[in-house]
Design an enzyme around this catalytic site. Structure first.
Site, PDB file in Angstrom:
ATOM      1  N   CYS A  85      20.903  -7.110   4.087  1.00 17.51           N
ATOM      2  CA  CYS A  85      21.682  -7.976   3.197  1.00 17.51           C
ATOM      3  C   CYS A  85      21.447  -7.471   1.771  1.00 17.51           C
ATOM      4  O   CYS A  85      20.417  -7.747   1.169  1.00 17.51           O
ATOM      5  CB  CYS A  85      21.205  -9.416   3.334  1.00 17.51           C
ATOM      6  SG  CYS A  85      22.138 -10.578   2.356  1.00 17.51           S
ATOM      7  N   LEU A  86      22.366  -6.681   1.275  1.00 21.83           N
ATOM      8  CA  LEU A  86      22.225  -6.088  -0.047  1.00 21.83           C
ATOM      9  C   LEU A  86      23.577  -6.138  -0.735  1.00 21.83           C
ATOM     10  O   LEU A  86      24.545  -5.532  -0.270  1.00 21.83           O
ATOM     11  CB  LEU A  86      21.729  -4.640   0.091  1.00 21.83           C
ATOM     12  CG  LEU A  86      21.510  -3.840  -1.180  1.00 21.83           C
ATOM     13  CD1 LEU A  86      20.467  -4.515  -2.073  1.00 21.83           C
ATOM     14  CD2 LEU A  86      21.040  -2.430  -0.833  1.00 21.83           C
TER      15      LEU A  86
END
Length: 193
Positions: A85-86
């Site tokens: 999750c970036l």
């Protein structure tokens, strides 16, 4: 501007020329593994991860899919699937970025500066916010158990090795945009960064 297929080839070559260990899957420039080492002066220091990368047909206009093969303890990485999750990969990707940016800037920054307010691993996020020292200790335990040099063994080859068997999910353990949307509709946790 180069055609997407040419740009894929150029970016993979640039990554290899930048001294990153890259293992192609069946000689396909759209799918490969990269050896990634944890940043120094962090609880991830000394860790080595095998990162699975898939480049979509529309790359560089669409972001790559990135997933850790061996386990990592981090609020913004799904512990079982390895999905990341970036924000810069999931929402704000630009054709200006390339694969070298992902491995030299984006992933090291993610490990150095986790975002516990938008987690894929709620337990890690809660521990980081409540007890930062205990969080760092658990990260180091995971590094010693799951991120030894033999755990990320990226080697040039024509075939994917047993790492494929250790990955979960239909596409190697990370969410594609459509799966991400479906998960959101089912009420499952997804990255919203």
């Amino acid at each position: 501007m180069a055609a997407p297929s040419r740009r894929r080839e150029m970016d993979v070559m640039k990554l290899m020329m930048s001294d990153w260990k890259v293992e192609m899957v069946e000689d396909n420039v759209s799918e490969f593994y990269v050896e990634f080492k944890g940043p120094g002066e962090s609880p991830y220091e000394g860790g080595c991860w095998k990162v699975h990368v898939e480049l979509p047909e529309a790359y560089p206009y669409k972001s790559p899919s990135i997933g850790f093969v061996n386990k990592i303890y981090h609020p913004n990485v799904d512990e079982m699937a390895g999905s990341v999750c970036l924000d810069v990969i999931n929402q704000t990707w630009s054709p200006m970025f390339d694969l070298v940016n992902v491995f030299e800037v984006f992933l090291p920054q993610l490990l150095l500066y986790p975002n516990p307010t938008d987690p894929l691993n709620g337990e890690a996020a809660a521990l980081l916010m409540r007890e930062p020292d205990a969080y760092s200790k658990k990260v180091r335990e995971y590094v010693q158990r799951f991120a030894r040099p033999e755990d990320c063994n990226v080697k040039p080859s024509n075939k994917a090795d047993s790492a494929d068997e250790r990955m979960t999910g239909s596409d190697g353990g990370f969410l594609t945009d459509s799966e991400d949307e479906e998960a959101g509709h089912r009420g499952e946790a997804t990255c919203t960064q």
